[in-house]
Design an enzyme around this catalytic site. Structure first.
Site, PDB file in Angstrom:
ATOM      1  N   CYS A   1       7.455   3.924   6.234  1.00  0.00           N
ATOM      2  CA  CYS A   1       6.637   3.714   5.034  1.00  0.00           C
ATOM      3  C   CYS A   1       7.477   3.263   3.851  1.00  0.00           C
ATOM      4  CB  CYS A   1       5.887   5.000   4.676  1.00  0.00           C
ATOM      5  SG  CYS A   1       6.954   6.375   4.211  1.00  0.00           S
TER       6      CYS A   1
ATOM      7  N   CYS B   1       0.831  -1.199   0.000  1.00  0.00           N
ATOM      8  CA  CYS B   1       0.000   0.000   0.000  1.00  0.00           C
ATOM      9  C   CYS B   1       0.870   1.255   0.000  1.00  0.00           C
ATOM     10  CB  CYS B   1      -0.924  -0.005   1.218  1.00  0.00           C
ATOM     11  SG  CYS B   1      -2.213   1.250   1.166  1.00  0.00           S
ATOM     12  N   CYS B   2       1.893   1.285   0.840  1.00  0.00           N
ATOM     13  CA  CYS B   2       2.810   2.429   0.873  1.00  0.00           C
ATOM     14  C   CYS B   2       3.550   2.583  -0.452  1.00  0.00           C
ATOM     15  CB  CYS B   2       3.815   2.269   2.010  1.00  0.00           C
ATOM     16  SG  CYS B   2       3.135   2.524   3.663  1.00  0.00           S
TER      17      CYS B   2
ATOM     18  N   CYS C   1      -3.625   3.901   9.371  1.00  0.00           N
ATOM     19  CA  CYS C   1      -2.382   3.326   9.899  1.00  0.00           C
ATOM     20  C   CYS C   1      -1.751   4.168  11.000  1.00  0.00           C
ATOM     21  CB  CYS C   1      -1.374   3.135   8.764  1.00  0.00           C
ATOM     22  SG  CYS C   1      -1.979   2.078   7.429  1.00  0.00           S
TER      23      CYS C   1
ATOM     24  N   CYS D   1      -1.289   8.255   7.339  1.00  0.00           N
ATOM     25  CA  CYS D   1      -2.633   7.954   6.853  1.00  0.00           C
ATOM     26  C   CYS D   1      -3.538   7.567   8.031  1.00  0.00           C
ATOM     27  CB  CYS D   1      -2.580   6.813   5.845  1.00  0.00           C
ATOM     28  SG  CYS D   1      -1.623   7.204   4.360  1.00  0.00           S
TER      29      CYS D   1
END
Length: 233
Positions: free
Chosen positions: A229, A120-121, A206, A203
């Site tokens: 990240c 995702c990062c 997270c 985010c």
């Protein structure tokens, strides 16, 4: 010009003064060295607010890149709006991923930040920063040595192999108290989540309040074993 390609440990003696801990001198050198070929990648956390104010003194129309993952806190977006009002000359770029959240879910599954936070990062932060740094020679980061064990060896100027760039870190000698003292003294706008136990803000999915102020990043990716990240690894 010092670049990733011709990197050698720079023999530059930046003076760590009492007021700015070397940060203003490093920024002046950086903008003189790179001109428009340097950008500041900013998360608009508390360190970012300090750097934006310092940068505005050196280059009022500097380019500031925010990696807009589409899943930041509403307080973060409101902070950006307030910063734009205070520094209207700054070129603040909201850099998004090529994939919308819907496209990401269709390709990788729902809630990728849970199932594979590294992926995702990579999609929403690392690749967009690669794109944002295209055509530049250097980028500025708000890393401080005090933030975490992985950041204790950071220097003012660093060879960044991930982004094939020079990473400039003006705040390495600043403490948490230094940062807040500067923000308070200059009445700077900041994210109100900092007053609610969030020393480090990323985010929304997270980021939780920190377990302890001895580890300012303990609220990031809780329970995953992840501490970065990927931008600074």
């Amino acid at each position: 010009m010092l670049t990733h390609a011709n990197w050698q440990e720079p023999n530059i003696n930046f003076q760590v003064d009492e007021m700015y801990r070397g940060a203003l001198e490093v920024l002046r050198w950086s903008y003189q060295e790179y001109g428009n070929e340097i950008v500041y990648a900013c998360s608009f956390g508390i360190e970012g607010i300090v750097l934006i104010d310092l940068i505005s003194k050196v280059k009022p129309n500097a380019t500031i890149v925010f990696l807009d993952t589409d899943v930041h806190f509403k307080e973060t977006y409101e902070t950006i709006r307030r910063v734009k009002e205070k520094y209207p000359q700054l070129n603040i770029v909201m850099k998004k991923s090529a994939l919308t959240l819907e496209q990401q879910a269709a390709q990788y599954g729902e809630e990728l930040w849970k199932s594979d936070p590294n992926q995702c990062c990579a999609i929403r932060k690392i690749k967009p920063l690669h794109e944002a740094l295209s055509g530049t020679k250097a980028w500025i980061s708000g890393l401080r040595r005090e933030q975490s064990p992985t950041r204790q060896q950071t220097n003012f100027l660093n060879r960044d192999d991930k982004f094939k760039s020079i990473k400039v870190c003006p705040l390495i000698h600043w403490t948490w108290k230094d940062v807040w003292r500067y923000v308070s003294k200059n009445n700077l706008p900041y994210n109100p989540l900092h007053d609610q136990g969030y020393p480090s803000i990323g985010c929304e999915h997270c980021t939780k309040p920190a377990f302890t102020m001895d580890d300012l990043r303990s609220g990031r990716w809780q329970g995953s074993g992840k501490t970065e990240c990927g931008l600074h690894e």
